[in-house]
Design an enzyme around this catalytic site. Structure first.
Site: not given
Length: 241
Positions: A9, A131
């Site tokens: 990330d 998500d």
């Protein structure tokens, strides 16, 4: 055998992790994502999940130079997500070397655009990001919860040809509290032919073994690596035993 996909990330060009998607709970682990990617490749991994967290927050790709460096300095098969909102964004991701892209928010807010991408680039290059928080699909860098319930949302796109889904249980992400195995099992029972990528909460090799035993096709994991909870060589040896 479950597919192992380490994650990177990115914020401000650096390798970071958030807790439950909270940008105020950020830990910076390494200054060079490309060096981390090379370490994954040297261990034996062939796949990498890269998220542009600046892009997810800004609603357009920000860290494409970092993606380009990863894809030019390694031979990893990279799937990239975060900030892909327009035709220009998805083209930028692919021209920067991504083999696949993960798209979530647009599938909620602009389904016709998502379907156009699915048709143009093919189901093998498009991963549907699903998500979840409190049973609802979350969008825009997890800053908003939509009105979409998970299973009906998946059905709409599975029926349209989607075969790859990345599902993150947001309440688990970055917590090292164990993955939401029951949730992933429920998805696989509904859509047994789906290539489901589980994400969130992985804390150990045992968690990955449990996901494999539950029949989950693939798993993304990151924080457990950076916190030293998972030994990558041991994990690789287990998968290839």
């Amino acid at each position: 055998m479950i597919e192992l996909i380490p994650a990177i990330d990115i914020i401000d060009g650096k390798c970071v992790r958030l807790t439950k998607g909270d940008y105020d709970q950020k830990t910076v682990y390494r200054d060079s994502p490309a060096e981390v990617a090379k370490e994954f490749e040297d261990t034996g991994f062939r796949r990498l999940h890269v998220v542009d967290l600046d892009g997810a927050k800004s609603k357009h790709i920000v860290n494409s130079p970092v993606l380009r460096r990863i894809t030019t300095e390694t031979n990893l098969l990279v799937d990239f997500g975060g900030g892909i909102k327009t035709d220009d964004d998805i083209e930028k991701a692919f021209t920067s070397g991504a083999a696949m892209v993960t798209v979530g928010s647009i599938a909620v807010t602009e389904p016709e655009l998502f379907m156009g991408w699915l048709e143009k680039y093919g189901a093998e290059r498009i991963i549907l990001g699903a998500d979840v928080r409190h049973g609802k699909i979350s969008i825009n860098g997890w800053k908003e919860d939509s009105s979409e319930d998970l299973l009906p949302f998946l059905k709409k796109y599975v029926d349209a040809g989607v075969r790859n889904v990345l599902c993150t249980e947001i309440s688990k992400d970055g917590t090292l509290a164990g993955p939401a195995i029951d949730l992933y099992r429920q998805i696989m029972e509904a859509y047994p032919d789906l290539h489901l990528i589980a994400s969130g909460g992985v804390s150990s090799k045992e968690d990955i073994i449990a996901l494999d035993a539950a029949g989950i096709p693939a798993v993304v994991f990151g924080k457990a690596i950076y916190e030293g909870k998972i030994n990558l060589k041991e994990l690789w040896d287990w998968q290839n035993a």
